[in-house]
Design an enzyme around this catalytic site. Structure first.
Site, PDB file in Angstrom:
ATOM      1  N   SER A 150    -127.085  23.889  75.012  1.00  0.00           N
ATOM      2  CA  SER A 150    -126.714  25.024  75.851  1.00  0.00           C
ATOM      3  C   SER A 150    -127.330  26.310  75.295  1.00  0.00           C
ATOM      4  O   SER A 150    -128.546  26.420  75.191  1.00  0.00           O
ATOM      5  CB  SER A 150    -125.193  25.095  75.967  1.00  0.00           C
ATOM      6  OG  SER A 150    -124.789  25.988  76.969  1.00  0.00           O
ATOM      7  N   ASP A 246    -125.040  20.140  86.592  1.00  0.00           N
ATOM      8  CA  ASP A 246    -125.030  21.322  85.744  1.00  0.00           C
ATOM      9  C   ASP A 246    -125.925  22.370  86.401  1.00  0.00           C
ATOM     10  O   ASP A 246    -127.070  22.077  86.751  1.00  0.00           O
ATOM     11  CB  ASP A 246    -125.576  20.944  84.368  1.00  0.00           C
ATOM     12  CG  ASP A 246    -125.579  22.074  83.346  1.00  0.00           C
ATOM     13  OD1 ASP A 246    -125.315  23.232  83.725  1.00  0.00           O
ATOM     14  OD2 ASP A 246    -125.854  21.798  82.167  1.00  0.00           O
ATOM     15  N   HIS A 276    -122.274  19.468  81.858  1.00  0.00           N
ATOM     16  CA  HIS A 276    -122.466  20.365  80.730  1.00  0.00           C
ATOM     17  C   HIS A 276    -121.387  20.094  79.668  1.00  0.00           C
ATOM     18  O   HIS A 276    -120.220  19.913  79.990  1.00  0.00           O
ATOM     19  CB  HIS A 276    -122.378  21.810  81.203  1.00  0.00           C
ATOM     20  CG  HIS A 276    -122.987  22.779  80.266  1.00  0.00           C
ATOM     21  ND1 HIS A 276    -124.351  23.031  80.223  1.00  0.00           N
ATOM     22  CD2 HIS A 276    -122.445  23.570  79.306  1.00  0.00           C
ATOM     23  CE1 HIS A 276    -124.603  23.943  79.299  1.00  0.00           C
ATOM     24  NE2 HIS A 276    -123.457  24.271  78.725  1.00  0.00           N
TER      25      HIS A 276
END
Length: 314
Positions: A150, A246, A276
């Site tokens: 991320s 996502d 995610h």
């Protein structure tokens, strides 16, 4: 635009993970104070913590003046940048993830506790990432690999652009896990998966705004958005992994395509039906376990210098 049928795309074990995550980290958490967000995120991560594999240890120390956690190994080093929207997370949130990376690859792993927003807006996290990476490169064995999930995937890529061209500092590869790399939030997966479980487009915009102090984002700054770079030559071999469900999903493919066009060995993978944050599900969700195995096999192959010749399609 048609809303994806997540009841069909996402399997039962992943839904169990989503429900468990949301019970600990409700969807409206982004509306709370930063202190409350961090406390809730840390508590959620503690609930998923799996402990260390046998024989794995760690020690907290500074690299380049940046707090880090070192998991000793051999024959190469992974510098890992945790996710959390540049706002939450730290050494504890991804502690068992890094321990598992160390166990599966046998490599040294260094987790970087970079400064967080809003107290420390961009480029503080980037500066810490570069400082820690340079110090690790000077002390621990090469080859050096960069990895992150991320926000951490963004930092890994930004660090590679700043420090890792043409094998500088021994950087031999990078693995980016559901990274946010500065894609167009008005197109593609940002709209298709705007209301995905675990991360929404509104969340992406919220955390992005905090990162630059709610001022206009810097134009064409690869330290902020690696996709905005004008030069993709000489970068390390890269595996960019997207979760299908996502809003950030398109960033991985777009980044790998830019690298490949510039002659860099690069591959993007879309992990079917995953969401995610699925690293926390690597021991309970078969699809997440398979993706984590892909990650560790790739890092091991990059350390040996055999990726992508030993291409992993598992």
């Amino acid at each position: 635009m048609t809303t994806p049928d997540y009841t069909r795309l996402i399997d039962a074990s992943t839904w169990d993970f989503i429900h468990r995550s949301e019970a600990a980290y409700p969807p409206d958490t982004a509306s709370l104070t930063i202190a409350d967000q961090r406390a809730i995120y840390d508590a959620m991560c503690r609930g998923f913590h799996r402990g260390y594999p046998p024989g794995i240890t760690s020690k907290d120390r500074l690299f380049g003046g940046v707090p880090c956690r070192h998991y000793p190994g051999t024959d190469g080093t992974i510098v890992y940048f945790h996710g959390g929207g540049f706002v939450v997370g730290g050494l504890h949130s991804h502690d068992d993830v890094c321990a598992d990376l160390c166990a599966a690859t046998g490599l040294h792993v260094v987790s970087v506790d970079y400064r967080l927003c809003p107290e420390h807006p961009h480029p503080a996290a980037f500066d810490d990432a570069c400082a820690a990476t340079l110090a690790v490169a000077a002390e621990l064995p090469a080859p050096l690999l960069l990895a992150g999930d991320s926000a951490g995937g963004n930092l890994a890529a930004a660090t590679a652009h700043a420090l890792g061209r043409h094998g500088q500092h021994g950087i031999a590869g990078q693995v980016l896990i559901y990274p946010g790399l500065g894609g167009d939030t008005d197109h593609g997966s940002y709209l298709t998966h705007a209301h995905a479980p675990m991360l929404t487009r509104d969340d992406v915009l919220f955390y992005g705004g905090i990162r630059h102090g709610n001022a206009p984002p810097p134009p064409a700054d690869p330290s902020f958005a690696p996709l905005s770079d004008h030069d993709f030559t000489g970068l390390p071999p890269t595996l960019a992994i997207a979760a299908e469900c996502d809003p950030l999903a398109d960033d991985a493919g777009a980044y790998a395509a830019r690298l490949a066009a510039a002659g860099t060995p690069a591959r993007a993978v879309i992990e079917t039906g995953l969401v995610h944050g699925y690293l926390r599900a690597r021991t309970t969700v078969p699809r997440a376990a398979a993706s984590f195995a892909r990650i560790t096999r790739t890092l091991s192959a990059m350390a040996r210098g055999t990726w992508p010749e030993t291409e992993d399609h598992a």
